[in-house]
Design an enzyme around this catalytic site. Structure first.
Site, PDB file in Angstrom:
ATOM      1  N   ASP A   9       0.878  -1.164   0.000  1.00  0.00           N
ATOM      2  CA  ASP A   9       0.000   0.000   0.000  1.00  0.00           C
ATOM      3  C   ASP A   9       0.929   1.231   0.000  1.00  0.00           C
ATOM      4  O   ASP A   9       2.103   1.111   0.364  1.00  0.00           O
ATOM      5  CB  ASP A   9      -0.866  -0.067   1.266  1.00  0.00           C
ATOM      6  N   ASP A  11      -0.015   5.145   0.872  1.00  0.00           N
ATOM      7  CA  ASP A  11      -0.245   6.067   1.997  1.00  0.00           C
ATOM      8  C   ASP A  11      -0.331   5.291   3.306  1.00  0.00           C
ATOM      9  O   ASP A  11      -1.192   4.424   3.449  1.00  0.00           O
ATOM     10  CB  ASP A  11      -1.573   6.813   1.812  1.00  0.00           C
TER      11      ASP A  11
HETATM   12  P1  B16 Z   1      -6.883  10.294  -3.643  1.00  0.00           P
HETATM   13  P2  B16 Z   1      -3.678   4.222  -0.013  1.00  0.00           P
HETATM   14  C1  B16 Z   1      -5.567   6.146  -0.019  1.00  0.00           C
HETATM   15  O1  B16 Z   1      -4.261   5.702  -0.355  1.00  0.00           O
HETATM   16  C2  B16 Z   1      -5.535   6.997   1.240  1.00  0.00           C
HETATM   17  O2  B16 Z   1      -5.180   6.190   2.366  1.00  0.00           O
HETATM   18  C3  B16 Z   1      -6.921   7.580   1.496  1.00  0.00           C
HETATM   19  O3  B16 Z   1      -6.886   8.404   2.647  1.00  0.00           O
HETATM   20  C4  B16 Z   1      -7.377   8.388   0.253  1.00  0.00           C
HETATM   21  O4  B16 Z   1      -8.696   8.893   0.453  1.00  0.00           O
HETATM   22  C5  B16 Z   1      -7.343   7.471  -0.956  1.00  0.00           C
HETATM   23  O5  B16 Z   1      -6.028   6.946  -1.124  1.00  0.00           O
HETATM   24  C6  B16 Z   1      -7.743   8.213  -2.217  1.00  0.00           C
HETATM   25  O6  B16 Z   1      -6.767   9.182  -2.485  1.00  0.00           O
HETATM   26  O7  B16 Z   1      -7.907  11.302  -3.212  1.00  0.00           O
HETATM   27  O8  B16 Z   1      -5.485  10.841  -3.724  1.00  0.00           O
HETATM   28  O9  B16 Z   1      -7.293   9.588  -4.934  1.00  0.00           O
HETATM   29  O10 B16 Z   1      -3.587   4.136   1.481  1.00  0.00           O
HETATM   30  O11 B16 Z   1      -4.615   3.192  -0.616  1.00  0.00           O
HETATM   31  O12 B16 Z   1      -2.313   4.246  -0.666  1.00  0.00           O
HETATM   32 MG    MG Z   2      -2.925   3.108   3.258  1.00  0.00          MG
END
Ligand code: B16
Ligand code: MG
Length: 211
Positions: A9, A11
């Site tokens: 993953d 984030d």
């Molecule tokens: P975006 P991951 C996720 O990333 C984040 O944890 C989550 O907080 C966010 O809402 C989601 O991506 C969508 O992100 O708005 O940049 O498309 O943890 O799956 O790497």
């Molecule tokens: Mg994550």
């Protein structure tokens, strides 16, 4: 070797963008007139942007039109992308980078599977754009975690069977998605407490001990 590939993953595992998500969503919440706290922000881990807005709107009394929701989603993303410009390779924990290098030295394939449509920008800012054999992001899939699509797609692109892949996640929705894809999953933070998680890690670098 127990696994042929590790799917990370982004984030919350490779880097941390919670503060930027918080600041960008807070501006949206202030404009709408609902309260937004660090606790609510924590519930947005691994959740898609659209679903995140629905969670933010839980205390909202009125009804927003689809156009209004699109406006707030765009506003949040523009602000968030502006904040991402601050990221540098220094935002990757040296222990995580060391673990990544060690995994590659062992001949394992490495991928990123993220819900974020901004994953390519984040990877570029932290200097890891060319590091992963495969990157699957929110723009590549039609269903967000906890749906397994993002991990299934990563496994197919890696050309590795699900049972030979190990996922590393920080979100409960991500653990659910990985297990539904037929993969083992190592969880850090909240994800270490997720039902069915295969390995509980104190920190991402501990992954080396389970390979
Ligand atoms: P975006 P991951 C996720 O990333 C984040 O944890 C989550 O907080 C966010 O809402 C989601 O991506 C969508 O992100 O708005 O940049 O498309 O943890 O799956 O790497
Ligand atoms: Mg994550």
């Amino acid at each position: 070797m127990k696994y042929q590939a590790i799917i990370f993953d982004l984030d919350g595992v490779i880097c941390h963008t919670d503060r930027y998500h918080y600041l960008a969503w807070k501006e949206v919440a202030d404009e709408i007139g609902v309260s937004f706290t660090e606790e609510i922000n924590n519930r947005l881990r691994g959740v898609s942007r659209k679903e995140s807005l629905e969670i933010l709107l839980e205390p909202y009394q009125g009804e927003l039109t689809a156009e209004a929701k699109d406006y707030y989603l765009e506003k949040k993303n523009n602000r968030y992308r502006g904040l991402l410009e601050n990221m540098t390779p220094g935002d990757v924990d040296p222990q995580v980078k060391k673990a990544l290098d060690c995994i590659k030295e062992r001949g394992m394939r490495v991928a990123v599977a993220s819900s974020s449509k901004n994953a390519p920008l984040i990877l570029e800012k932290i200097g890891l754009r060319d590091y992963f054999a495969v990157v699957v992001h929110g723009g590549d899939v039609s269903r967000a975690k906890p749906d397994p699509e993002v991990f299934v797609t990563a496994g197919v692109r890696l050309d590795v069977r699900p049972e030979d892949c190990l996922v590393v996640e920080d979100a409960k929705a991500g653990v659910e998605a990985a297990l539904a894809a037929g993969m083992d999953c190592a969880g850090v933070g909240d994800a270490a407490e997720a039902p069915g998680v295969t390995y509980r890690l104190c920190e991402v670098a501990d992954i080396l001990a389970v390979l």
